[in-house]
Design a protein around this motif. Sequence first.
Motif, PDB file in Angstrom:
ATOM      1  N   SER A 180      -4.743  -2.879   8.511  1.00 16.19           N
ATOM      2  CA  SER A 180      -6.021  -2.680   7.810  1.00 16.19           C
ATOM      3  C   SER A 180      -5.768  -2.184   6.387  1.00 16.19           C
ATOM      4  CB  SER A 180      -6.929  -1.720   8.581  1.00 16.19           C
ATOM      5  OG  SER A 180      -6.309  -0.459   8.693  1.00 16.19           O
ATOM      6  N   ASN A 183      -5.070  -5.245   4.386  1.00 18.60           N
ATOM      7  CA  ASN A 183      -6.274  -6.031   4.177  1.00 18.60           C
ATOM      8  C   ASN A 183      -7.184  -5.425   3.111  1.00 18.60           C
ATOM      9  OD1 ASN A 183      -5.597  -8.116   5.915  1.00 18.60           O
ATOM     10  ND2 ASN A 183      -6.408  -7.014   7.710  1.00 18.60           N
ATOM     11  N   SER A 184      -7.108  -4.105   2.903  1.00 20.94           N
ATOM     12  CA  SER A 184      -7.949  -3.480   1.867  1.00 20.94           C
ATOM     13  C   SER A 184      -7.309  -3.534   0.483  1.00 20.94           C
ATOM     14  CB  SER A 184      -8.245  -2.011   2.173  1.00 20.94           C
ATOM     15  OG  SER A 184      -7.990  -1.679   3.474  1.00 20.94           O
ATOM     16  N   TYR A 185      -6.001  -3.768   0.404  1.00 22.34           N
ATOM     17  CA  TYR A 185      -5.332  -3.789  -0.903  1.00 22.34           C
ATOM     18  C   TYR A 185      -4.677  -5.147  -1.112  1.00 22.34           C
ATOM     19  CZ  TYR A 185      -6.230   1.144  -1.316  1.00 22.34           C
ATOM     20  OH  TYR A 185      -6.865   2.355  -1.423  1.00 22.34           O
ATOM     21  N   ARG A 186      -5.500  -6.133  -1.375  1.00 26.91           N
ATOM     22  CA  ARG A 186      -5.003  -7.505  -1.401  1.00 26.91           C
ATOM     23  C   ARG A 186      -4.251  -7.853  -2.681  1.00 26.91           C
ATOM     24  NH1 ARG A 186      -4.761 -10.393   2.492  1.00 26.91           N
ATOM     25  NH2 ARG A 186      -6.090 -10.237   4.307  1.00 26.91           N
TER      26      ARG A 186
END
Lengths: 260, 260
Positions: A180, A183-186
């Motif tokens: 996760s 996924n938040s720091y793409r």
Amino acid sequence: MKHITAKDNPTLKFIQKLLKSAKFRRESSAFVCEGKRLCEDALLSGCEIKSLVVSDTALDKYSDLTEKISQKSEEAIVLPDSLYAKISDTKTPQGILCVIKTLDNPSLFDKIKCNGKFLALDNIQDPVNLGTILRTAEAFGIDGIILSSDCCDIYSPKVVRGSMGAVFRLSYTIVDSVESFLNSYRDINSFAAVVDRNAEKLTDISFDGSCVVCIGNEGNGLRRSVIGACGKAFTIPMNGRAESLNAAIASSVIMWEMVK
Amino acid sequence: MKHITAKDNPTLKFIQKLLKSAKFRRESSAFVCEGKRLCEDALLSGCEIKSLVVSDTALDKYSDLTEKISQKSEEAIVLPDSLYAKISDTKTPQGILCVIKTLDNPSLFDKIKCNGKFLALDNIQDPVNLGTILRTAEAFGIDGIILSSDCCDIYSPKVVRGSMGAVFRLSYTIVDSVESFLNSYRDINSFAAVVDRNAEKLTDISFDGSCVVCIGNEGNGLRRSVIGACGKAFTIPMNGRAESLNAAIASSVIMWEMVK
């Protein structure tokens, strides 16, 4: 300085619980560091010191240091050597320990946009490995560590000791899952370190720009979900029948390649 | 297979001495490896197996392996589980161990003329470090290890275990001093790994041709005499307050640079 001779003093009980239980450390937002060098490190690193506990002998032997720490500490306690030995986590205690406020540092993420190099640890279980990884991360100038919440506790006495105080100085954050987090720091380049002859080789990987490398559990490697969330996977080329590296060794070689 | 129930059997006494004393291992030219994986490694690596000792449970559980090893072993002994537990060096014994003939391999030096990469360990004291260095040396394809005679014993149970069996497969030799070794092999490029901000950086070193890198004691680094006997010194560039790496980590990063 308060002199104590009874074992059932509340601070001493609190310390013994902190030494034993990761859950209690989390609930109390506190942990213990023991030994002259580590207590000095905690002071110099500007940690919030809640208690200082010294033995009679250490009070004498490290008088300058205990004086300096007691000025910054909420309380300071002196114990007979025999009582100190009973609460100590080490076999040959130096007679000095501090209770420190935990240090999770979410400001870590400010750096992600500016070329930072990060390591994400997924379910690392051995406190000796974690301590060594933190010590090496500091030595190599890694910008921050992301730990999955099921890693062994970063505040356990073995990790704090093995990190040689890096735990006071490194930026790190504990996340529900590495997946996760990724996924938040793409906009960060993410890499999965895997053991797989067919994966791209570490020697062919460029760590330009902001990067995070994910390292998995000692026995099982990275979870599939984490590998799937990474932009790329790579492997450290190896020979021999064992074809395996200790997790701390693998992490160190990877960090070296990231920053050198 | 000989079934034994008495603790004062000469082989069992011999094994207990081997587990405890480096001097006795040296005098007897024998050492102990314990656990299913290591015993299997010893067999596959063609080691000379002097004794096989298994517990009743292990005889059952690892019947194929014990059958194969007993065919190669000078003697094979079966013990009740409770007696096995008494001689074992591990907390949760798998119930299988072998006595192996020591393996010093002086043929190592044939390779020195043809582009070999070697590591010389000077007074390494921690068996966990030595085991990890050997494991990593095998994984990275290092051609041989030179150990000063005052390193911790390569045949100690902790080293054998920590090496993950690399001790059976690596070439190594034990020398009186690293310095005299370097003086006898002048056509190999020799390097001293030092902690010194002013030394040349590891990143600027070329490990072309035959090379040996010397690694020193965990606390004190390399002896001056060894540094003096090396053609060049280098350092691993480091940040942070600790400015130090664990000896196994430093060795691993260096081996990685030598062979990658």
